[in-house]
Design a protein around this motif. Structure first.
Motif, PDB file in Angstrom:
ATOM      1  N   ASP A  60       0.854  -1.183   0.000  1.00 40.41           N
ATOM      2  CA  ASP A  60       0.000   0.000   0.000  1.00 40.41           C
ATOM      3  C   ASP A  60       0.892   1.236   0.000  1.00 40.41           C
ATOM      4  OD1 ASP A  60      -1.835   1.999   0.303  1.00 40.41           O
ATOM      5  OD2 ASP A  60      -2.536   1.369   2.286  1.00 40.41           O
ATOM      6  N   SER A  62      -0.260   4.357  -0.782  1.00 38.81           N
ATOM      7  CA  SER A  62      -1.063   5.578  -0.703  1.00 38.81           C
ATOM      8  C   SER A  62      -0.433   6.536   0.305  1.00 38.81           C
ATOM      9  CB  SER A  62      -2.493   5.246  -0.292  1.00 38.81           C
ATOM     10  OG  SER A  62      -2.512   4.554   0.952  1.00 38.81           O
ATOM     11  N   GLY A  63      -0.407   7.804  -0.049  1.00 38.38           N
ATOM     12  CA  GLY A  63       0.194   8.800   0.830  1.00 38.38           C
ATOM     13  C   GLY A  63       1.700   8.751   0.883  1.00 38.38           C
ATOM     14  N   THR A  65       5.587   9.527   0.544  1.00 40.31           N
ATOM     15  CA  THR A  65       6.246  10.830   0.643  1.00 40.31           C
ATOM     16  C   THR A  65       7.740  10.638   0.846  1.00 40.31           C
ATOM     17  OG1 THR A  65       6.333  12.922   1.867  1.00 40.31           O
ATOM     18  CG2 THR A  65       5.851  10.936   3.142  1.00 40.31           C
ATOM     19  N   ALA A 348       6.766   3.364   1.454  1.00 34.97           N
ATOM     20  CA  ALA A 348       5.971   4.572   1.254  1.00 34.97           C
ATOM     21  C   ALA A 348       6.581   5.782   1.948  1.00 34.97           C
ATOM     22  CB  ALA A 348       4.544   4.354   1.771  1.00 34.97           C
TER      23      ALA A 348
END
Length: 361
Positions: A60, A62-63, A65, A348
């Protein structure tokens, strides 16, 4: 038939090629050269090439950075510009153009004591956080005043280079390198000059007094009393030195062999990093320079214990090739490669990068 134009730069290596077309032979020897046979210079790069990454699928992201926090700074990514002296050698706007490029790419930067533009003028042109790299001079009162200037100009940390009491760079010697008119260490104007005569054959080349003003660990305590700025030591390769630096109050370390420019056959910085990470036990942030050319290199450095990395020669190549725009683009390319590497390794956030992303047989 019209000759096709050169393809646009798509990687840092392209900027190195373009820089060669624009630098003088003497400037090229200064920028690209290393100590003696340049074994360490080459090893900085080769050591990264020997490391392999492993992929991780269906994570995952998502988000995702690249943001990080470093000595009170909120940074968009962990790529900083390393201190490089005499940048007017490669571009008429020198450090001003480099700092403007860093600002456009949202990269923090470290300004050299031996910059070819006054530290105050560089700070006035900056839109990004700056640290000041300090060589402790034999003239200690002048060094004190230099620190005060950096504080007044708004620099956010002192980066004290500790690994460069002397060096011999044969590529520069063979090229007959000397500073051209209009390029000088302007921040050192007014310092009491040394009067060391060249050593004659048969005399000690270095130990006859040249090192009498070299800094020691006692100077670190003295520096801490001059300002409230965090002190980062640059040039740490030995775990014992790293541990002593923590105990002496350093608030960050840069694992560095000076880009292979000081003593040949020192280890590659990426190989020295794990033992220093073990010695410091996460008590202070570790940064790494030397050999960073790809976003995958950044992932490898973070996996071995770094918080952030610095680039030196790559942004100077970009500066020579295209000024501020080149510097901004070079950092952007490196950040894009970092994001690709994070996505494929399943990370992530930067704090998810650890030893598990390194492939083992």
């Amino acid at each position: 038939m019209t000759r096709p134009s050169s393809p646009p730069p798509v990687a840092l290596a392209d900027y190195e090629r373009l820089a060669l077309e624009r630098m003088t032979a003497r400037a090229e020897a200064y920028v690209n050269g290393g100590a003696a046979d340049e074994i360490t210079l080459r090893e900085n790069r080769a050591a990264f090439d020997r490391l392999r990454l492993t992929s991780a699928v269906l994570r995952d992201l998502s988000g995702a950075t690249t943001r990080t926090r470093l000595l009170g700074l909120e940074l968009d990514h962990p790529i900083l510009l390393a201190p490089v002296a005499f940048q007017k050698l490669v571009h008429p706007e020198g450090e001003i153009a480099a700092i403007q490029g860093a600002g456009a790419a949202r990269a923090a930067a470290v300004v050299s004591t031996q910059a070819s533009i006054a530290l105050e003028d560089i700070a006035a042109a900056a839109s990004t956080p700056l640290w000041f790299q300090l060589y402790i001079q034999p003239d200690r009162p002048f060094t004190r005043d230099l620190v005060a200037r950096a504080v007044a100009a708004g620099y956010r940390a002192l980066v004290v280079t500790v690994d460069a009491p002397a060096s011999l760079r044969n590529r520069e010697q063979r090229a007959g390198f000397h500073l051209p008119p209009g390029v000088e260490a302007v921040n050192l104007k007014g310092m009491a000059a040394r009067r060391d005569a060249p050593a004659a054959v048969g005399d000690s080349p270095l130990f006859s007094g040249f090192l009498s003003g070299a800094p020691t660990w006692d100077d670190l305590a003295w520096l801490r009393g001059l300002s409230d700025l965090p002190i980062v030591l640059k040039g740490i390769l030995a775990p014992g030195d790293a541990r002593r630096a923590v105990e002496a109050g350093a608030q960050g370390l840069i694992v560095s062999n000076h880009g292979g420019r000081i003593l040949d056959t020192l280890p590659a910085t990426i190989d020295a990093l794990p033992a220093i990470a073990d010695a410091t036990r996460g008590e202070i942030p570790l940064l790494l320079d030397g050999g960073i050319r790809r976003g995958t290199d950044i992932v490898k450095a973070l996996a071995r214990g770094a918080t952030a990395v610095l680039i030196g020669r790559p942004y100077v190549h970009a500066l020579a090739a295209a000024g501020a725009v080149g510097v901004a683009h070079a950092v952007h390319l490196l950040r894009a490669e970092l994001e690709v590497a994070m996505a494929v390794t399943g990370c992530a956030r930067l704090d998810e990068i650890d030893g598990s992303v390194l492939w083992t047989a």
